[in-house]
Write an enzyme that holds these catalytic residues in place. Structure first.
Site, short mmCIF file in Angstrom:
data_model
loop_
_atom_site.label_atom_id
_atom_site.label_comp_id
_atom_site.label_asym_id
_atom_site.label_seq_id
_atom_site.Cartn_x
_atom_site.Cartn_y
_atom_site.Cartn_z
N SER A 9 0.84 -1.21 0.00
CA SER A 9 0.00 0.00 0.00
C SER A 9 0.87 1.25 0.00
O SER A 9 1.60 1.52 0.97
CB SER A 9 -0.90 0.01 1.24
OG SER A 9 -1.43 1.31 1.41
N HIS A 34 -1.11 -1.53 -3.95
CA HIS A 34 -2.42 -1.19 -3.39
C HIS A 34 -2.53 0.34 -3.31
O HIS A 34 -1.66 1.00 -2.74
CB HIS A 34 -2.52 -1.82 -2.00
CG HIS A 34 -3.82 -1.65 -1.30
ND1 HIS A 34 -4.89 -2.51 -1.48
CD2 HIS A 34 -4.25 -0.74 -0.38
CE1 HIS A 34 -5.91 -2.14 -0.70
NE2 HIS A 34 -5.55 -1.06 -0.03
N ASP A 36 -4.86 3.42 -2.04
CA ASP A 36 -5.96 3.77 -1.14
C ASP A 36 -6.57 5.12 -1.53
O ASP A 36 -5.97 6.17 -1.32
CB ASP A 36 -5.44 3.84 0.30
CG ASP A 36 -5.19 2.46 0.88
OD1 ASP A 36 -6.10 1.62 0.80
OD2 ASP A 36 -4.09 2.23 1.40
N MET A 38 -9.33 7.86 -0.88
CA MET A 38 -10.20 8.32 0.22
C MET A 38 -10.75 9.70 -0.10
O MET A 38 -10.02 10.55 -0.64
CB MET A 38 -9.41 8.39 1.53
CG MET A 38 -8.71 7.09 1.88
SD MET A 38 -7.99 7.17 3.53
CE MET A 38 -7.02 5.67 3.55
N HIS A 67 -8.34 0.49 -3.97
CA HIS A 67 -9.30 0.37 -2.86
C HIS A 67 -10.04 1.69 -2.73
O HIS A 67 -9.46 2.70 -2.31
CB HIS A 67 -8.48 0.01 -1.61
CG HIS A 67 -9.26 -0.09 -0.35
ND1 HIS A 67 -8.66 -0.20 0.89
CD2 HIS A 67 -10.61 -0.11 -0.11
CE1 HIS A 67 -9.59 -0.27 1.83
NE2 HIS A 67 -10.77 -0.21 1.25
N MET A 69 -12.33 4.01 -0.99
CA MET A 69 -13.01 4.38 0.27
C MET A 69 -13.71 5.71 0.02
O MET A 69 -13.33 6.75 0.57
CB MET A 69 -11.98 4.46 1.40
CG MET A 69 -11.51 3.09 1.87
SD MET A 69 -9.94 3.16 2.78
CE MET A 69 -8.81 3.17 1.40
N MET A 138 -11.58 -5.58 6.08
CA MET A 138 -10.75 -4.56 6.73
C MET A 138 -10.40 -5.03 8.14
O MET A 138 -11.28 -5.43 8.90
CB MET A 138 -11.49 -3.22 6.84
CG MET A 138 -11.69 -2.48 5.54
SD MET A 138 -10.18 -2.15 4.60
CE MET A 138 -9.25 -1.13 5.75
N GLY A 146 -1.10 2.75 9.55
CA GLY A 146 -0.61 2.73 10.93
C GLY A 146 -1.72 2.56 11.96
O GLY A 146 -1.51 2.80 13.14
N ASP A 176 -6.58 -6.10 5.13
CA ASP A 176 -5.97 -4.77 4.98
C ASP A 176 -6.06 -4.02 6.30
O ASP A 176 -7.16 -3.74 6.79
CB ASP A 176 -6.74 -4.02 3.87
CG ASP A 176 -6.18 -2.64 3.58
OD1 ASP A 176 -5.11 -2.29 4.11
OD2 ASP A 176 -6.83 -1.91 2.80
C1 DX5 Z 1 -6.54 1.93 5.61
C2 DX5 Z 1 -6.06 1.56 4.22
C3 DX5 Z 1 -4.94 0.59 4.28
C4 DX5 Z 1 -3.69 1.16 4.91
C5 DX5 Z 1 -2.95 0.07 5.59
O1 DX5 Z 1 -7.66 2.68 5.56
O2 DX5 Z 1 -7.09 0.97 3.48
O3 DX5 Z 1 -4.63 0.06 2.99
O4 DX5 Z 1 -2.86 1.80 3.98
O5 DX5 Z 1 -1.94 0.61 6.38
P1 DX5 Z 1 -1.16 -0.25 7.48
O6 DX5 Z 1 -0.62 -1.45 6.79
O7 DX5 Z 1 -0.12 0.69 7.96
O8 DX5 Z 1 -2.17 -0.59 8.53
ZN ZN Z 2 -6.51 -0.18 1.64
#
Ligand code: DX5
Ligand code: ZN
Length: 219
Positions: A9, A34, A36, A38, A67, A69, A138, A146, A176
């Site tokens: 990611s 990956h 993300d 948002m 992904h 969101m 999730m 993090g 994830d």
């Molecule tokens: C969270 C994202 C994840 C995130 C994972 O909302 O969808 O893909 O980047 O981050 P780590 O691996 O640091 O939990």
């Molecule tokens: Zn993700």
């Protein structure tokens, strides 16, 4: 394609060196990248859109695991498909017509995935499970990298695994959030086959390649 995949990611990447860091992921054995997306509505954070997917597409030959969101994802799937996404995953919480959205994603030539937040029950995806190329459970509350791993999601992965097997589905079962060398084996034992990680890869003290190797060593 491996039986198990590691999806790196880029949310925790250094965006001033994105192409270079994606190349490191690729040579260290990451299977997917990956991305993300948002929107500041469905989740509190705002991140990337199709222009970044398009840049990633030019930086690597690896599949781009995008992904979404975002609210109303059906309005944007074509733009992400055109930008070069290989797979598009949409949250069931955002899709009143999940079957239609998954079929639309497939008709754009992408793999179609359905995502469940930690608190969303598995029954929400059951009616469309046969349509999904990927199911993403999730393991953190989405919005940031993090985040804190939610242990209750291990049983949820096992439940989805049972349902996919009962259907004879070969869909990927992806996890994830909070995936690291400690949590990955637990998710693998529960039946997950695709492992997303941001922090454990990009923030690994010995660097990106070491982060990927540490995860791979658990598979
Ligand atoms: C969270 C994202 C994840 C995130 C994972 O909302 O969808 O893909 O980047 O981050 P780590 O691996 O640091 O939990
Ligand atoms: Zn993700």
């Amino acid at each position: 394609m491996n039986v198990y995949v590691i999806s790196a990611s880029i949310l925790s990447a250094d965006f001033t060196r994105l192409g270079e860091q994606i190349a490191i992921c690729e040579s260290a054995g990451a299977d997917w990248i990956h991305v993300d997306v948002m929107d500041g509505h469905f989740v509190p954070n705002i991140t990337m859109g199709p222009v970044i997917v398009e840049a990633c597409r030019r930086a690597t030959k690896l599949p781009l695991d995008v992904h979404l969101m975002i609210e109303n994802p059906e309005k944007h799937i074509e733009a992400f498909a055109k930008a070069g996404a290989s797979g598009l995953t949409v949250h069931v919480e955002t899709c009143p017509h999940l079957d239609r959205t998954l079929l639309d994603i497939k008709s754009l030539g992408c793999k179609a995935g359905a995502v469940l937040n930690p608190e969303t029950p598995v029954r929400e995806i059951e009616p469309v499970l046969h349509l999904a190329d990927l199911v993403l459970v999730m393991s953190v509350h989405p919005g940031f990298s993090g985040g804190k791993f939610v242990p209750g999601t291990i049983a949820k992965v096992a439940d989805v695994r049972k349902k996919l097997n009962a259907l004879g589905s070969s869909a990927w079962l992806e996890v994830d959030g909070g995936i690291n060398a400690e949590t990955l084996p637990k998710m693998k034992d529960a039946g997950a086959t695709a492992f997303v990680s941001a922090s454990a890869i990009f923030k690994h003290p010995q660097g990106i390649a070491a982060g990927i190797h540490a995860l791979r060593a658990q598979l």
